[in-house]
Write an enzyme that holds these catalytic residues in place. Sequence first.
Site, mmCIF file in Angstrom:
data_model
loop_
_atom_site.group_PDB
_atom_site.id
_atom_site.type_symbol
_atom_site.label_atom_id
_atom_site.label_comp_id
_atom_site.label_asym_id
_atom_site.label_seq_id
_atom_site.Cartn_x
_atom_site.Cartn_y
_atom_site.Cartn_z
ATOM 1 N N GLY A 17 -7.663 5.597 -4.107
ATOM 2 C CA GLY A 17 -6.966 6.295 -4.869
ATOM 3 C C GLY A 17 -5.460 5.936 -4.304
ATOM 4 N N ASP A 37 -10.788 -4.987 -0.194
ATOM 5 C CA ASP A 37 -11.718 -3.618 -0.150
ATOM 6 C C ASP A 37 -13.082 -4.106 -0.119
ATOM 7 O OD1 ASP A 37 -10.750 -0.705 -1.161
ATOM 8 O OD2 ASP A 37 -12.710 -1.077 -1.320
ATOM 9 N N ASP A 50 -15.162 -6.646 4.500
ATOM 10 C CA ASP A 50 -15.588 -5.335 5.208
ATOM 11 C C ASP A 50 -14.741 -5.263 6.559
ATOM 12 O OD1 ASP A 50 -17.045 -3.395 6.289
ATOM 13 O OD2 ASP A 50 -19.057 -4.176 5.584
ATOM 14 N N GLY A 71 -7.518 1.048 4.430
ATOM 15 C CA GLY A 71 -9.039 1.097 3.895
ATOM 16 C C GLY A 71 -9.850 1.635 5.165
ATOM 17 N N ASN A 111 -2.866 13.853 8.081
ATOM 18 C CA ASN A 111 -2.544 15.262 8.720
ATOM 19 C C ASN A 111 -3.852 15.667 9.645
ATOM 20 O OD1 ASN A 111 -4.184 17.468 7.314
ATOM 21 N ND2 ASN A 111 -3.831 15.863 5.632
ATOM 22 N N HIS A 112 -5.127 15.057 9.415
ATOM 23 C CA HIS A 112 -6.001 15.384 10.058
ATOM 24 C C HIS A 112 -6.056 14.932 11.429
ATOM 25 C CE1 HIS A 112 -7.422 17.623 6.583
ATOM 26 N NE2 HIS A 112 -7.120 16.442 6.224
ATOM 27 N N TYR A 136 -13.245 12.028 11.688
ATOM 28 C CA TYR A 136 -12.170 11.341 10.927
ATOM 29 C C TYR A 136 -10.697 11.479 11.291
ATOM 30 C CZ TYR A 136 -8.882 10.889 6.902
ATOM 31 O OH TYR A 136 -8.086 10.584 6.201
ATOM 32 N N LYS A 140 -8.061 8.686 13.062
ATOM 33 C CA LYS A 140 -6.658 8.397 12.993
ATOM 34 C C LYS A 140 -5.598 8.489 14.062
ATOM 35 C CE LYS A 140 -7.311 7.589 8.612
ATOM 36 N NZ LYS A 140 -7.110 6.460 8.022
ATOM 37 N N ARG A 174 -2.717 25.214 -0.951
ATOM 38 C CA ARG A 174 -2.354 24.183 0.315
ATOM 39 C C ARG A 174 -1.404 23.065 -0.097
ATOM 40 N NH1 ARG A 174 -4.886 19.782 2.834
ATOM 41 N NH2 ARG A 174 -4.270 19.541 5.095
HETATM 42 P P1 NAI Z 1 -10.118 6.257 -0.864
HETATM 43 O O1 NAI Z 1 -11.423 6.662 -0.118
HETATM 44 O O2 NAI Z 1 -10.040 6.501 -2.162
HETATM 45 O O3 NAI Z 1 -10.102 4.862 -0.407
HETATM 46 C C1 NAI Z 1 -10.257 4.097 0.725
HETATM 47 C C2 NAI Z 1 -10.813 2.588 0.387
HETATM 48 O O4 NAI Z 1 -11.359 2.208 1.731
HETATM 49 C C3 NAI Z 1 -12.086 2.878 -0.390
HETATM 50 O O5 NAI Z 1 -11.614 1.893 -1.648
HETATM 51 C C4 NAI Z 1 -12.957 2.080 0.438
HETATM 52 O O6 NAI Z 1 -13.951 1.123 -0.726
HETATM 53 C C5 NAI Z 1 -12.487 1.218 1.210
HETATM 54 N N1 NAI Z 1 -13.208 1.059 2.320
HETATM 55 C C6 NAI Z 1 -14.072 1.967 3.029
HETATM 56 N N2 NAI Z 1 -14.711 1.386 4.029
HETATM 57 C C7 NAI Z 1 -14.463 0.075 4.188
HETATM 58 C C8 NAI Z 1 -14.912 -0.895 4.988
HETATM 59 N N3 NAI Z 1 -15.531 -0.830 5.846
HETATM 60 N N4 NAI Z 1 -14.375 -1.974 4.696
HETATM 61 C C9 NAI Z 1 -13.373 -2.461 3.740
HETATM 62 N N5 NAI Z 1 -12.794 -1.265 2.954
HETATM 63 C C10 NAI Z 1 -13.387 0.142 2.940
HETATM 64 O O7 NAI Z 1 -8.928 6.771 0.322
HETATM 65 P P2 NAI Z 1 -7.443 7.252 -0.341
HETATM 66 O O8 NAI Z 1 -7.367 8.713 -0.629
HETATM 67 O O9 NAI Z 1 -7.094 6.020 -1.020
HETATM 68 O O10 NAI Z 1 -6.742 7.020 1.133
HETATM 69 C C11 NAI Z 1 -6.243 5.818 1.678
HETATM 70 C C12 NAI Z 1 -5.923 5.762 3.118
HETATM 71 O O11 NAI Z 1 -4.958 7.016 3.278
HETATM 72 C C13 NAI Z 1 -7.055 6.389 3.900
HETATM 73 O O12 NAI Z 1 -7.116 5.416 5.396
HETATM 74 C C14 NAI Z 1 -7.217 7.661 4.216
HETATM 75 O O13 NAI Z 1 -7.864 8.118 5.331
HETATM 76 C C15 NAI Z 1 -5.404 7.982 4.273
HETATM 77 N N6 NAI Z 1 -5.274 9.260 3.791
HETATM 78 C C16 NAI Z 1 -5.009 9.576 2.457
HETATM 79 C C17 NAI Z 1 -4.839 10.991 2.171
HETATM 80 C C18 NAI Z 1 -4.909 11.217 0.593
HETATM 81 O O14 NAI Z 1 -4.465 12.458 0.432
HETATM 82 N N7 NAI Z 1 -5.243 10.451 -0.357
HETATM 83 C C19 NAI Z 1 -4.315 11.891 3.020
HETATM 84 C C20 NAI Z 1 -4.172 11.547 4.441
HETATM 85 C C21 NAI Z 1 -4.485 9.959 4.906
HETATM 86 C C1 15L Z 2 -6.961 13.268 3.826
HETATM 87 O O1 15L Z 2 -6.670 12.805 5.168
HETATM 88 C C2 15L Z 2 -7.905 12.926 3.074
HETATM 89 O O2 15L Z 2 -8.206 11.559 3.116
HETATM 90 C C3 15L Z 2 -7.779 13.164 1.588
HETATM 91 O O3 15L Z 2 -8.884 13.051 0.626
HETATM 92 C C4 15L Z 2 -7.270 14.650 1.410
HETATM 93 O O4 15L Z 2 -8.321 15.607 2.008
HETATM 94 C C5 15L Z 2 -6.288 15.129 2.494
HETATM 95 O O5 15L Z 2 -6.400 14.463 4.053
HETATM 96 C C6 15L Z 2 -5.696 16.454 2.713
HETATM 97 O O6 15L Z 2 -5.756 17.048 3.506
HETATM 98 O O7 15L Z 2 -5.165 17.019 1.585
#
Ligand code: NAI
Ligand code: 15L
Length: 267
Positions: A17, A37, A50, A71, A111-112, A136, A140, A174
């Site tokens: 995302g 990815d 990976d 990732g 934030n987690h 998780y 972080k 929230r």
């Molecule tokens: P998401 O889950 O949509 O994207 C994560 C991507 O990492 C996915 O496309 C997945 O295929 C890839 N991935 C997972 N395991 C993998 C591996 N072993 N090797 C290579 N790629 C791998 O998450 P999102 O929402 O895009 O978040 C992006 C980053 O930001 C994450 O690290 C997440 O923890 C962090 N984050 C996101 C928040 C949010 O509100 N979207 C809030 C706080 C942190």
């Molecule tokens: C995160 O760390 C997650 O990746 C995201 O999916 C949301 O749950 C976000 O925190 C949140 O706290 O809203």
Amino acid sequence: MTTTPPRTVLLTGAAGGVGAFLRASLPGYGYRLRLADLKPIDGAESLVFDLRDAAAVREAVRGVDAVVHLGGISLEDSFEAVLEANIQGTYHLYEAVRKEGTPRVVFASSNHAVGYVPLVGGAIGSAVPARPDTYYGLSKAFGENLASLYADKYGVETVSLRIGSCFAEPRSVRMLSTWLSPGDCARLVHAALTAADVGHTVVNGISANTRAWWDLRSARALGYVPQDDAEIYAEGLLATHGPLDPAHPDARFIGGSFTQTDPHHCV
Ligand code: NAI
Ligand code: 15L
């Protein structure tokens, strides 16, 4: 103070995302992106890799000027899954940048990492110590500490972004406090890529939300100027969900409901 912007940036987790938002926005700041990815992505410079595979991670890093590391697993999961993708995966990433001489990483923390910090009034800064709410969140906190080690020992600089909730729109009451708009996400990542002498800096990552309980001082010090405010969604979200019950975890802890997640029910 800013430095010369890196030209080529590896975006890990580019199929996710936040990756989709940054794929659309970062080229407008002048970056050339290499996308990586587990899932394939259409695009001129994209690769499937990976994070659990150290050699593949090193290959992905070779030749880039900076890495934006998104990732990995982005929600609670089993300890083993989090260990492999997020803890070992982030270690592989840092070993790769150390060996390849990549000077700058922007790490998507969360934030987690500080999810059990109570919301007891007053703005919460980014110096608050780790207090993870899940495996998780623990991963972080590990990533932030790994970044600190590699900055001090090897001179690899990192800005760790404790992201609140980065979605197209806030999805809950929230998120009126925790929202990071896609546009502000790009502004924050650009500031994190270009600010000089960051060593390892931890910043909170939200928009200029009226209901914020995080302060943005350390992010603003990098040059981040947020433009958005979740408040424009308040009326609609409050009409749908009602005001937050003060006893609800979303009103009590930074990590909200993640404090209630039992990982043994996630496997
Ligand atoms: P998401 O889950 O949509 O994207 C994560 C991507 O990492 C996915 O496309 C997945 O295929 C890839 N991935 C997972 N395991 C993998 C591996 N072993 N090797 C290579 N790629 C791998 O998450 P999102 O929402 O895009 O978040 C992006 C980053 O930001 C994450 O690290 C997440 O923890 C962090 N984050 C996101 C928040 C949010 O509100 N979207 C809030 C706080 C942190
Ligand atoms: C995160 O760390 C997650 O990746 C995201 O999916 C949301 O749950 C976000 O925190 C949140 O706290 O809203």
